[in-house]
Structures are given as structure tokens and as C-alpha cells.
Design an enzyme around this catalytic site. Structure first.
Site, mmCIF file in Angstrom:
data_model
loop_
_atom_site.group_PDB
_atom_site.id
_atom_site.type_symbol
_atom_site.label_atom_id
_atom_site.label_comp_id
_atom_site.label_asym_id
_atom_site.label_seq_id
_atom_site.Cartn_x
_atom_site.Cartn_y
_atom_site.Cartn_z
ATOM 1 N N VAL A 24 59.214 24.176 -118.510
ATOM 2 C CA VAL A 24 58.954 23.065 -119.430
ATOM 3 C C VAL A 24 59.372 21.714 -118.869
ATOM 4 C CG1 VAL A 24 59.069 24.465 -121.519
ATOM 5 C CG2 VAL A 24 61.157 23.395 -120.641
ATOM 6 N N TYR A 25 60.127 21.694 -117.773
ATOM 7 C CA TYR A 25 60.532 20.412 -117.215
ATOM 8 C C TYR A 25 59.295 19.693 -116.679
ATOM 9 C CZ TYR A 25 65.473 21.964 -117.237
ATOM 10 O OH TYR A 25 66.717 22.400 -117.596
ATOM 11 N N SER A 26 58.935 18.619 -117.361
ATOM 12 C CA SER A 26 57.754 17.825 -116.984
ATOM 13 C C SER A 26 56.504 18.698 -116.857
ATOM 14 C CB SER A 26 57.996 17.043 -115.682
ATOM 15 O OG SER A 26 58.985 16.048 -115.885
#
Length: 344
Positions: free
Chosen positions: A61-63
């Protein structure tokens, strides 16, 4: 750099690891965290490796996957020199198959992460959150299959309730499946809830803590104080709504104690906050982040020295809060306290 066992596993990890939430900078939350591109990321990883930091933590989900892609590109040609930790389980889209830890979702999420990271295995996969809709037998058997296939080396969790983590460990033990060896948790001088249930569980079950946000979501950077409001340009202006809450007076009391020790030692506020964590039970590694080289080098200065017993006691006293029931009587009543001496 000091290296520690990750829980009861054979995996040795550095006392400090590097979080790549600043890589990519896509979306309102992660763009406020940082916007490192592949070139910037490569430089930060160079500095980490020079200091002995070999574990790099990311998440799908990071970026929206960009963090994994940038990390994969930045470690190209030196995969054997690093450990990769990534996470999955949080929503990556609006469809019914875009979230959770079902068998189908986990297998697809691992394949997607391997592709983005440009690698054939993940050293540590952590479930980013507890998924109440997936039965524990399906979850643990799927993870065991992925480990048997060589796509994962170890499995862990993040932000998990204690009773669900214990349930998973018990199922794995009963059926001869790989057990969780890591729990990525929020733990800091202004957030010590980890100590009540999850720390004793980790000590008993051989689950090492990987600490996220050791500076209390940017509140223990030294830029905020009793007479110093949040400065302009701080990410807190955009992200405080997502941060673990803390009472203002409690925050200032902790900062006052840290600054007094900083004056004694010549260390910075972040270095003291991180060093305190490194001396806590069950902590295998503290995840540091940085938007630039200056921040990274300052955080790396948290190792190679130790707070004194008196300094630790002062920080413990300033950061202490009365825990909620059922832990309260074990702190307030002698008979209760005698039955269960604390780990810390």
C-alpha cells in the site's frame, strides 16, 4: 551495527532497519511522508549498507506499490546483501478481491510484490492488519505453502490483536506449520501500549518486535516542544489525523525529559528516543525512516552507545501512564502486582 535474532527464528536482523514509506510519494498520506525517487532511494540505501543496516521494510500500500518498485530498482545487483520485509492485507483497490488475507488474495499479493521488487523471494512477509473474514486455518496453511514454495522465508504480522496472534500461533503449532516470528508494532516513548499484552506474548511465543514510528509519528524529532508548536513544513499538518493519539501535556512531559538527557549527553532527541527502544525487551529492530541524507545519518547515530540506568529510569517515569483494565489493579494493588512482575 548490532545484529539480533528476529524473535525465536534463525534470522539475524540489524538493530536498526530502514522503512521505505518515503519512497514514491503517491497519494495524500505518502506524499507527505516523502517523495524519494529511485536515485534518492539508491543513495539512502548506500548509506544504510555502509552503516550495516541490511533490512529494508516496505508494503504494497505504500504509494500504491511504488515503494516496492523503487526499492527493487535501488537494490538491483545487490539482492544478496539485503533483507526485504514487505506487508500486505490492506486494501489495494475497491474490489472484493483487493483486500484481506484469503488464500487467493495472499497468493496474488505475494506474486505482485515479487514482481514489483524484482526478486524471487521475500525474506519476511507481514500481514498488515488482522482480517476477521479469513479463517485461521486457511491463513496459516497458505503462508506455510508459500514458505514451502520458497517465495517467503518467514512470516509475521503487524498491528495484530494479541488473542488473534496467539490463536494463529497455537494453530501453527498444532498442525506443524511455520509460526509467526515478527510483529511490526507501534511503540515509542509516547506510545507504550505494546507493553501491556503484546510484549509478554512476544516474549512467551518468540515473536520479535519490529518497531514502526519510533519517534511517535514525527513528534519526537526535536522540532516540537513545550514552547515550540508544530513548525511549518512538518508532515504532521497533513497526517496528524492518521497518527496514534497522545495527550499534549503527556507529550510535553516526555519531551522535557528527553531534552534534559540530550543536554547531559550531547545526543539528539531522536537518538535518545530510539536508543531507549533498543533496550526494551522483545525489540528485534527499530525501523527508522528518512526523507533525506541528513535525517538518516542523525537516526543512525542512535546506536553504538547506551543510556545510563538513571537516564532510562527518568524516561520511564516521564512516559509512564496507568494502563486500562484489566491491567490497572496489577499496577495499583500489591497483591495483584506480586503475581505478575512486569517485563520492564
Amino acid at each position: 551495527m548490532e545484529y539480533r535474532q528476529l524473535g525465536a527464528s534463525g534470522l539475524r536482523v540489524p538493530a536498526l532497519s530502514f522503512g521505505t514509506g518515503t519512497f514514491g510519494g503517491r497519494g495524500p498520506l505518502f506524499s507527505a511522508w516523502g517523495q524519494s525517487d529511485a536515485r534518492d532511494a539508491r543513495r539512502l540505501i548506500d548509506i544504510c549498507l555502509e552503516a550495516g543496516v541490511t533490512l529494508f521494510d516496505t508494503a504494497d500500500v505504500y504509494s500504491n506499490g511504488a515503494s516496492e518498485e523503487i526499492l527493487g530498482d535501488a537494490i538491483k545487483g545487490r539482492r544478496d546483501a539485503v533483507l526485504i520485509s514487505t506487508k500486505t492485507g490492506l486494501p489495494m483497490g475497491d474490489g472484493p478481491a483487493d483486500w484481506g488475507t484469503s488464500r487467493a488474495r495472499l497468493i496474488r499479493a505475494v506474486e505482485d510484490a515479487l514482481r514489483r521488487l524484482a526478486t524471487d523471494h521475500i525474506d519476511l512477509l507481514q500481514l498488515h492488519a488482522f482480517d476477521a473474514s479469513t479463517p485461521v486455518d486457511e491463513l496459516m496453511e497458505t503462508l506455510g505453502g508459500l514458505i514451502d514454495a520458497g517465495k517467503l522465508r518467514y512470516a509475521g504480522v503487524s498491528n495484530y490483536p494479541g488473542w488473534q496472534l496467539m490463536k494463529a500461533q497455537a494453530h501453527a503449532s498444532q498442525h506443524g506449520l511455520p509460526r509467526f516470528v515478527a510483529h511490526q508494532v507501534y511503540y515509542s516513548l509516547i506510545g507504550r501500549a505494546y507493553e501491556q499484552d503484546l510484549m509478554p506474548l512476544g516474549a512467551d511465543q518468540g515473536i520479535g518486535a519490529l518497531v514502526w514510528s519510533p519517534l511517535g509519528w514525527g513528534r519526537l524529532t526535536g522540532k516540537i516542544g513545550r514552547n515550540r508548536p508544530i513548525p511549518e513544513g512538518s508532515r504532521l499538518h497533513e497526517t496528524e489525523q492518521f497518527a496514534p493519539p497522545v495527550a499534549q501535556e503527556h507529550l510535553y512531559r516526555v519531551i522535557d525529559a528527553i531534552e534534559a538527557i540530550a543536554a547531559e549527553t550531547g545526543k539528539t532527541v531522536p537518538q535518545i528516543a530510539i536508543n531507549w527502544l533498543l533496550q526494551r525487551p522483545t525489540v528485534s529492530s527499530v525501523i527508522i525512516g528518512a526523507r533525506n541524507e541528513e535525517q538518516l545519518r542523525q537516526n543512525l547515530g542512535a546506536v553504538g552507545w547506551s543510556l545510563s540506568t538513571e537516564q532510562i529510569a527518568a524516561l520511564d517515569a516521564a512516559s509512564d501512564v496507568l494502563p486500562p483494565y484489566p491491567h490497572t489493579p496489577y499496577r495499583q494493588q500489591e497483591g495483584f502486582a506480586r503475581l505478575n512482575p512486569p517485563l520492564v
